[in-house]
Design a protein around this motif. Structure first.
Motif, PDB file in Angstrom:
ATOM      1  N   ASP A   1       0.828  -1.202   0.000  1.00 60.82           N
ATOM      2  CA  ASP A   1       0.000   0.000   0.000  1.00 60.82           C
ATOM      3  C   ASP A   1       0.866   1.257   0.000  1.00 60.82           C
ATOM      4  N   LEU A   2       1.932   1.252   0.786  1.00 59.50           N
ATOM      5  CA  LEU A   2       2.822   2.409   0.841  1.00 59.50           C
ATOM      6  C   LEU A   2       3.609   2.607  -0.449  1.00 59.50           C
ATOM      7  N   HIS A   3       3.740   1.545  -1.230  1.00 58.57           N
ATOM      8  CA  HIS A   3       4.457   1.651  -2.509  1.00 58.57           C
ATOM      9  C   HIS A   3       3.507   1.849  -3.691  1.00 58.57           C
ATOM     10  N   GLY A   4       2.281   2.285  -3.406  1.00 63.73           N
ATOM     11  CA  GLY A   4       1.374   2.685  -4.470  1.00 63.73           C
ATOM     12  C   GLY A   4       0.473   1.616  -5.036  1.00 63.73           C
ATOM     13  N   VAL A   5       0.532   0.406  -4.501  1.00 59.31           N
ATOM     14  CA  VAL A   5      -0.371  -0.649  -4.971  1.00 59.31           C
ATOM     15  C   VAL A   5      -1.760  -0.357  -4.408  1.00 59.31           C
ATOM     16  N   PRO A   6      -2.806  -0.449  -5.218  1.00 56.02           N
ATOM     17  CA  PRO A   6      -4.166  -0.207  -4.701  1.00 56.02           C
ATOM     18  C   PRO A   6      -4.465  -1.112  -3.508  1.00 56.02           C
ATOM     19  N   PHE A   7      -5.205  -0.550  -2.533  1.00 55.75           N
ATOM     20  CA  PHE A   7      -5.461  -1.272  -1.295  1.00 55.75           C
ATOM     21  C   PHE A   7      -6.114  -2.628  -1.531  1.00 55.75           C
ATOM     22  N   GLU A   8      -7.044  -2.704  -2.461  1.00 57.29           N
ATOM     23  CA  GLU A   8      -7.736  -3.968  -2.709  1.00 57.29           C
ATOM     24  C   GLU A   8      -6.746  -5.069  -3.076  1.00 57.29           C
ATOM     25  N   ILE A   9      -5.794  -4.748  -3.942  1.00 56.63           N
ATOM     26  CA  ILE A   9      -4.786  -5.725  -4.364  1.00 56.63           C
ATOM     27  C   ILE A   9      -3.829  -6.027  -3.216  1.00 56.63           C
ATOM     28  N   ALA A  10      -3.421  -4.983  -2.491  1.00 59.22           N
ATOM     29  CA  ALA A  10      -2.516  -5.173  -1.355  1.00 59.22           C
ATOM     30  C   ALA A  10      -3.165  -6.040  -0.279  1.00 59.22           C
ATOM     31  N   PHE A  11      -4.457  -5.830  -0.032  1.00 54.43           N
ATOM     32  CA  PHE A  11      -5.197  -6.592   0.977  1.00 54.43           C
ATOM     33  C   PHE A  11      -5.260  -8.073   0.597  1.00 54.43           C
ATOM     34  N   ILE A  12      -5.566  -8.333  -0.658  1.00 54.86           N
ATOM     35  CA  ILE A  12      -5.620  -9.715  -1.139  1.00 54.86           C
ATOM     36  C   ILE A  12      -4.229 -10.339  -1.107  1.00 54.86           C
ATOM     37  N   ALA A  13      -3.211  -9.581  -1.523  1.00 47.71           N
ATOM     38  CA  ALA A  13      -1.829 -10.087  -1.500  1.00 47.71           C
ATOM     39  C   ALA A  13      -1.388 -10.391  -0.071  1.00 47.71           C
ATOM     40  N   GLY A  14      -1.833  -9.580   0.882  1.00 46.04           N
ATOM     41  CA  GLY A  14      -1.510  -9.844   2.283  1.00 46.04           C
ATOM     42  C   GLY A  14      -2.106 -11.158   2.758  1.00 46.04           C
ATOM     43  N   GLY A  15      -3.356 -11.392   2.397  1.00 41.48           N
ATOM     44  CA  GLY A  15      -3.996 -12.660   2.755  1.00 41.48           C
ATOM     45  C   GLY A  15      -3.323 -13.845   2.100  1.00 41.48           C
ATOM     46  N   ILE A  16      -2.946 -13.672   0.843  1.00 34.95           N
ATOM     47  CA  ILE A  16      -2.274 -14.755   0.120  1.00 34.95           C
ATOM     48  C   ILE A  16      -0.887 -15.021   0.717  1.00 34.95           C
ATOM     49  N   SER A  17      -0.153 -13.954   1.047  1.00 35.70           N
ATOM     50  CA  SER A  17       1.196 -14.164   1.597  1.00 35.70           C
ATOM     51  C   SER A  17       1.140 -14.861   2.955  1.00 35.70           C
ATOM     52  N   GLY A  18       0.201 -14.468   3.812  1.00 35.44           N
ATOM     53  CA  GLY A  18       0.039 -15.156   5.094  1.00 35.44           C
ATOM     54  C   GLY A  18      -0.380 -16.601   4.898  1.00 35.44           C
ATOM     55  N   GLY A  19      -1.295 -16.825   3.946  1.00 33.40           N
ATOM     56  CA  GLY A  19      -1.743 -18.185   3.643  1.00 33.40           C
ATOM     57  C   GLY A  19      -0.641 -19.052   3.064  1.00 33.40           C
ATOM     58  N   LEU A  20       0.186 -18.465   2.200  1.00 32.20           N
ATOM     59  CA  LEU A  20       1.314 -19.230   1.639  1.00 32.20           C
ATOM     60  C   LEU A  20       2.323 -19.604   2.714  1.00 32.20           C
ATOM     61  N   CYS A  21       2.582 -18.679   3.632  1.00 33.98           N
ATOM     62  CA  CYS A  21       3.475 -19.010   4.749  1.00 33.98           C
ATOM     63  C   CYS A  21       2.901 -20.163   5.567  1.00 33.98           C
ATOM     64  N   ALA A  22       1.605 -20.102   5.825  1.00 32.02           N
ATOM     65  CA  ALA A  22       0.960 -21.177   6.577  1.00 32.02           C
ATOM     66  C   ALA A  22       1.055 -22.498   5.826  1.00 32.02           C
ATOM     67  N   LEU A  23       0.834 -22.463   4.513  1.00 32.97           N
ATOM     68  CA  LEU A  23       0.904 -23.677   3.708  1.00 32.97           C
ATOM     69  C   LEU A  23       2.316 -24.251   3.704  1.00 32.97           C
TER      70      LEU A  23
END
Length: 154
Positions: free
Chosen positions: A50-72
């Motif tokens: 978000d701080l690097h200009g990515v739209p919040f919707e994409i950043a929010f989804i990417a955050g969920g995916i990154s946490g989920g990938l770490c869990a996986l």
């Protein structure tokens, strides 16, 4: 009034955490005390994008995916362990993430944290007030709790 909005938004976050813990421990019988690490990975991903200009919707989804990938990725070797060892492994992972967040100063600013995190803008709706952000948190909480309910009652 800001105090009440803060309490409601904080309650929403903790409600999501407790229900996800209930999903793992209550329904699956897996005691994972490292869930905060997955939340931290997702939160840092969202904020940094978000701080690097990515739209919040994409950043929010990417955050969920990154946490989920770490869990996986972590779950693949950990689920071969039993009982107490799962607890130790997830605790160890949480500690590793904490140490990375604390010591990777150039990325996370360490113990100072990341300043200037803007309020989200979702589909053109800029949450300029704490009340609007609280409404957003309530909506997200309801959606996530509905997903958790669907998973647990499948």
């Amino acid at each position: 009034m800001n105090y009440i909005f803060t309490i409601i938004a904080t309650t929403c976050r903790y409600w999501i955490y407790t229900q996800s813990f209930n999903l793992l421990f209550g329904f699956a019988g897996i005691l994972n005390i490292g869930q905060v690490a997955f939340a931290a990975v997702g939160a840092y991903t969202t904020v940094l994008l978000d701080l690097h200009g990515v739209p919040f919707e994409i950043a929010f989804i990417a955050g969920g995916i990154s946490g989920g990938l770490c869990a996986l990725i972590l779950s693949l070797p950990i689920l071969r362990l039993r009982e107490d060892y799962i607890v130790l492994a997830t605790l160890g992972f949480a500690e590793i993430i904490r140490l990375i967040a604390t010591n990777w100063i150039s990325l996370t600013r360490g113990p100072l944290g990341i300043p200037g995190i803007p309020r989200p803008t979702v589909f053109g709706w800029h949450m300029a007030t704490l009340g609007q952000y609280t409404v957003f948190m309530v909506i997200v909480t309801i959606i996530i709790l509905a997903i958790i309910w669907k998973i647990s009652h499948h």
